[in-house]
Design a protein around this motif. Structure first.
Motif, PDB file in Angstrom:
ATOM      1  N   ASP A  15      24.467  -3.413   6.180  1.00  0.00           N
ATOM      2  CA  ASP A  15      24.720  -1.971   6.110  1.00  0.00           C
ATOM      3  C   ASP A  15      23.676  -1.282   5.237  1.00  0.00           C
ATOM      4  O   ASP A  15      23.228  -0.172   5.544  1.00  0.00           O
ATOM      5  N   TYR A  37      20.581  -2.262   4.852  1.00  0.00           N
ATOM      6  CA  TYR A  37      19.352  -2.187   5.646  1.00  0.00           C
ATOM      7  C   TYR A  37      19.418  -1.026   6.650  1.00  0.00           C
ATOM      8  O   TYR A  37      18.426  -0.324   6.862  1.00  0.00           O
ATOM      9  N   SER A  38      20.577  -0.832   7.251  1.00  0.00           N
ATOM     10  CA  SER A  38      20.735   0.279   8.195  1.00  0.00           C
ATOM     11  C   SER A  38      20.541   1.612   7.494  1.00  0.00           C
ATOM     12  O   SER A  38      19.902   2.530   8.037  1.00  0.00           O
ATOM     13  N   ARG A  39      21.088   1.732   6.293  1.00  0.00           N
ATOM     14  CA  ARG A  39      20.938   2.983   5.550  1.00  0.00           C
ATOM     15  C   ARG A  39      19.488   3.209   5.130  1.00  0.00           C
ATOM     16  O   ARG A  39      18.999   4.339   5.140  1.00  0.00           O
ATOM     17  N   GLN A  58      23.266  -7.411  16.673  1.00  0.00           N
ATOM     18  CA  GLN A  58      23.689  -6.239  15.914  1.00  0.00           C
ATOM     19  C   GLN A  58      22.450  -5.430  15.544  1.00  0.00           C
ATOM     20  O   GLN A  58      21.677  -5.814  14.661  1.00  0.00           O
ATOM     21  N   LEU A 104      20.337  -2.824  13.737  1.00  0.00           N
ATOM     22  CA  LEU A 104      20.436  -2.159  12.437  1.00  0.00           C
ATOM     23  C   LEU A 104      19.731  -0.812  12.428  1.00  0.00           C
ATOM     24  O   LEU A 104      20.091   0.067  11.640  1.00  0.00           O
ATOM     25  N   GLY A 105      18.742  -0.662  13.282  1.00  0.00           N
ATOM     26  CA  GLY A 105      18.039   0.611  13.358  1.00  0.00           C
ATOM     27  C   GLY A 105      16.588   0.435  13.742  1.00  0.00           C
ATOM     28  O   GLY A 105      16.092  -0.690  13.872  1.00  0.00           O
TER      29      GLY A 105
END
Length: 250
Positions: free
Chosen positions: A47, A49-51, A143, A145-146
């Motif tokens: 999470d 890393y996604s942010r 999944q 992450l972005g």
């Protein structure tokens, strides 16, 4: 071509510096060089890393415009697969070695990916489709992450979008890769990627101030070029944004 490489290298260095200055709150939870073995790809870390990717997309660096050799460069994307080594539980990154049967870049280390097709609704879908075609990973196990920031390939005729993703345990022996496109697959753990003897910053061609990253892989393969750039900027800005000391020569 050299101008494109120079712009990519300079931007990688700037991205790391800018991210640390602008997003020090996010970077503060990362480990120091003495305890990188404590990094785990748990839900909280993924999470984070996604942010970081989302923050990067809103940063001034995302607004920079690249110069290309053509007016409308082709679109492409690659998947940067983060995973876990099932034998020792260490976080790792998956790479492919391109088949010698391919017309371009044969035998080079790469991430799964390719050009965007008309039926692809997004560049994320392009990366997922190409990953399934090349190494058999279905989208359901990935999944996303972005997206990282887009950058040109060496020809300056293609705009490449790195897509960071978590793929779970990576058992290399069970990967059914497409042998017409892929000659081999391998992983390097985060610890291995940070080993001083494995990572090098080398002067590009005959320049005196243009440093490019390379890594030693197994069986004498070398991670270089665009793959090394993408790996380097991922480590700098997403996984280890407070560890600039690990990158001498920049």
């Amino acid at each position: 071509m050299m101008r494109s490489h120079r712009r990519v290298v300079e931007r990688i260095s700037l991205l790391g510096d800018a991210f640390r200055r602008t997003h020090s709150g996010l970077a503060a939870v990362q480990p120091t060089s003495s305890n990188t073995g404590n990094v785990t790809f748990d839900s909280a870390t993924l999470d984070l890393y996604s942010r970081r990717l989302a923050e990067l997309a809103r940063s001034p660096s995302a607004k920079r415009v690249w110069k290309y050799a053509v007016e409308n460069p082709r679109k492409a994307s690659v998947l940067v697969p983060l995973g876990i080594d099932p034998h020792d539980g260490k976080p790792c990154v998956l790479f492919t070695v391109r088949s010698s049967k391919l017309r371009k870049h044969r035998g080079e280390v790469s991430f799964p990916g390719g050009s965007k097709d008309e039926e692809d609704k997004s560049l994320v879908m392009t990366a997922l489709r190409e990953t399934e075609e090349e190494i058999g990973f279905s989208p359901s196990r990935i999944q996303v992450l972005g997206e990282h920031l887009r950058l040109p390939d060496r020809s300056e005729r293609m705009e490449v979008t790195p897509v960071l993703a978590y793929v779970g345990p990576i058992d290399k022996s069970s990967i059914q890769y497409n042998q017409s496109e892929v000659a081999d697959v391998f992983t390097l753990t985060l610890d291995e990627l940070l080993e001083p003897d494995r990572k090098s910053m080398m002067l590009f061609r005959d320049t005196t101030d243009m440093w490019v990253p390379t890594w030693k892989g197994p069986n004498d393969v070398v991670i270089w070029g665009l793959t090394a750039y993408i790996l380097d900027v991922t480590l700098r800005t997403i996984i280890f944004p407070d560890m600039k000391e690990l990158y001498p020569g920049t």
